[in-house]
Design an enzyme around this catalytic site. Structure first.
Site, mmCIF file in Angstrom:
data_model
loop_
_atom_site.group_PDB
_atom_site.id
_atom_site.type_symbol
_atom_site.label_atom_id
_atom_site.label_comp_id
_atom_site.label_asym_id
_atom_site.label_seq_id
_atom_site.Cartn_x
_atom_site.Cartn_y
_atom_site.Cartn_z
ATOM 1 C CG HIS A 243 -1.857 1.102 1.349
ATOM 2 N ND1 HIS A 243 -1.723 2.100 2.271
ATOM 3 C CD2 HIS A 243 -2.979 1.381 0.639
ATOM 4 C CE1 HIS A 243 -2.732 2.948 2.156
ATOM 5 N NE2 HIS A 243 -3.510 2.545 1.169
ATOM 6 C CD GLU B 108 -3.160 1.906 -2.881
ATOM 7 O OE1 GLU B 108 -4.168 2.607 -3.087
ATOM 8 O OE2 GLU B 108 -2.154 2.315 -2.253
ATOM 9 C CG ASP C 187 -3.243 6.826 -3.549
ATOM 10 O OD1 ASP C 187 -4.330 6.292 -3.268
ATOM 11 O OD2 ASP C 187 -2.205 6.677 -2.879
ATOM 12 C CG HIS D 200 -3.367 9.295 -0.238
ATOM 13 N ND1 HIS D 200 -3.863 10.171 0.717
ATOM 14 C CD2 HIS D 200 -4.258 8.285 -0.318
ATOM 15 C CE1 HIS D 200 -4.997 9.702 1.184
ATOM 16 N NE2 HIS D 200 -5.259 8.564 0.576
#
Length: 268
Positions: A21, A48, A50, A63
Site C-alpha cells: 500500500h 498500490e 494513487d 495520495h
C-alpha cells in the site's frame, strides 16, 4: 465457495495477493520510488498507489490533495505545475514520481491505482495506453463517476474494482439475499470490474465476512482488504478466505505469508 479464477490478467497470480500500500507507508516515504523499490526487493509484485494530475496535466503518484502532509512543500497538486511539484521531496528526501516512471521502473509489477480526482482520469487512461499496461493495472476509486468515466474510456481491457454503490449492493445482498444486485452489477462486470476492494469494517460496521466473500465469489469477484497493518488481523482475514491484503506493513505481511507457506509474490 472458493475464490474465483482470474477474470483479467491483472489477477493471474497465486492467491492470496500481497499489495504494498503506497509502496509501504511505515518509513515516511509513501508513494516514492524508493518505497516501491523496497517492496519489490522484498518480493512484492502488487503495488498500490494513487494518482492526481498537476495543473498542466502531468499524472503523479500521490495520495493527498496537497503536498503539505508528506513533503517539504505546500499547495494543492491540481493548482501547481509539474515543475513545482517535482521540486517537492517526500519525507524531505524523495521526489514525487510520475505514474509513467512507476510503470517503467517496475515492468514486472502490477499496479492498483486509486484515481483521486476527475482531472486525473484522462491522463491515467492515456498513460496506461502509452505503456501498453492494460494487463497489469487495476483502477479503483471512491467515486462511481470517476470509475464510470475510466470504464467508458478504456473498456474491459482495463481491470477495475467495484465502486461504493456496487459494494453496498453486494453487502446488502450478502446479508438479505433479496436485493437484485446482479441487475445492477451485470453491466459493470462486463465493463471490467474484477474485484472488490474494501476495509474489513467501515464506520463500526463489518463489511468483510463469510457471507460477503460468498456473494463476491459467486459473481467472479476477488475480495481485497485494506489497509491491514497488524499481523493478527492479517492471519484472521487469510483464515476467513480473502483473496488479497493491502498493507503499509510490508515486512509484516511478507512474514505472515512466509510462515503460512503462501508467500506468492515472486514464486521463488
Amino acid at each position: 465457495m472458493s475464490a474465483p479464477g482470474p477474470r483479467h490478467p491483472f489477477l493471474d497470480h497465486p492467491l492470496p495477493l500481497a499489495f504494498a500500500h503506497r509502496g509501504g507507508g511505515t518509513a515516511g516515504t509513501e508513494n516514492s520510488l524508493a518505497a516501491f523499490a523496497d517492496a519489490v526487493r522484498l518480493g512484492y509484485r502488487y503495488l498500490e498507489t494513487d494518482v492526481h494530475a498537476t495543473r498542466d496535466g502531468v499524472l503523479v503518484a500521490f495520495h493527498d490533495l496537497t503536498l503539505d502532509r508528506v513533503t517539504d512543500r505546500q499547495g494543492a497538486v491540481a493548482d501547481l505545475s509539474w515543475h513545482e511539484v517535482s521540486r517537492a521531496r517526500i519525507g524531505g528526501t524523495e521526489p514525487v514520481p510520475r505514474l509513467e516512471e512507476l510503470l517503467d521502473a517496475f515492468p514486472e509489477a502490477r499496479l492498483n491505482i486509486d484515481v483521486k480526482a476527475v482531472a486525473a482520469v484522462v491522463p491515467l487512461v492515456e498513460t496506461v495506453r502509452r505503456a501498453n499496461a492494460w494487463h497489469r493495472v487495476c483502477v479503483s476509486s471512491f467515486s462511481e463517476q470517476r470509475l464510470a468515466r475510466v470504464r467508458a474510456l478504456a473498456g474491459p481491457r482495463l481491470a477495475t474494482s467495484l465502486g461504493p454503490r456496487g459494494v453496498l449492493a453486494l453487502r446488502v445482498r450478502s446479508l438479505t439475499g433479496r436485493v437484485p444486485v446482479d441487475r445492477l452489477l451485470g453491466p459493470v462486470l462486463r465493463r471490467g470490474a474484477v474485484c472488490v476492494q474494501v476495509p474489513e469494517r467501515s464506520s463500526g460496521v463489518t463489511v468483510v465476512d463469510r457471507a460477503f466473500l460468498r456473494a463476491a465469489h459467486a459473481r467472479g469477484l476477488q475480495v481485497h482488504v485494506w489497509t491491514v497493518n497488524d499481523e493478527p488481523s492479517m492471519r484472521r482475514l487469510l483464515d476467513l478466505g480473502v483473496d488479497g491484503i493491502m498493507t503499509d506493513n510490508v515486512r509484516g505481511l511478507r512474514a505472515v505469508l512466509v510462515e503460512r507457506g503462501s508467500w506468492p509474490a515472486t514464486g521463488r
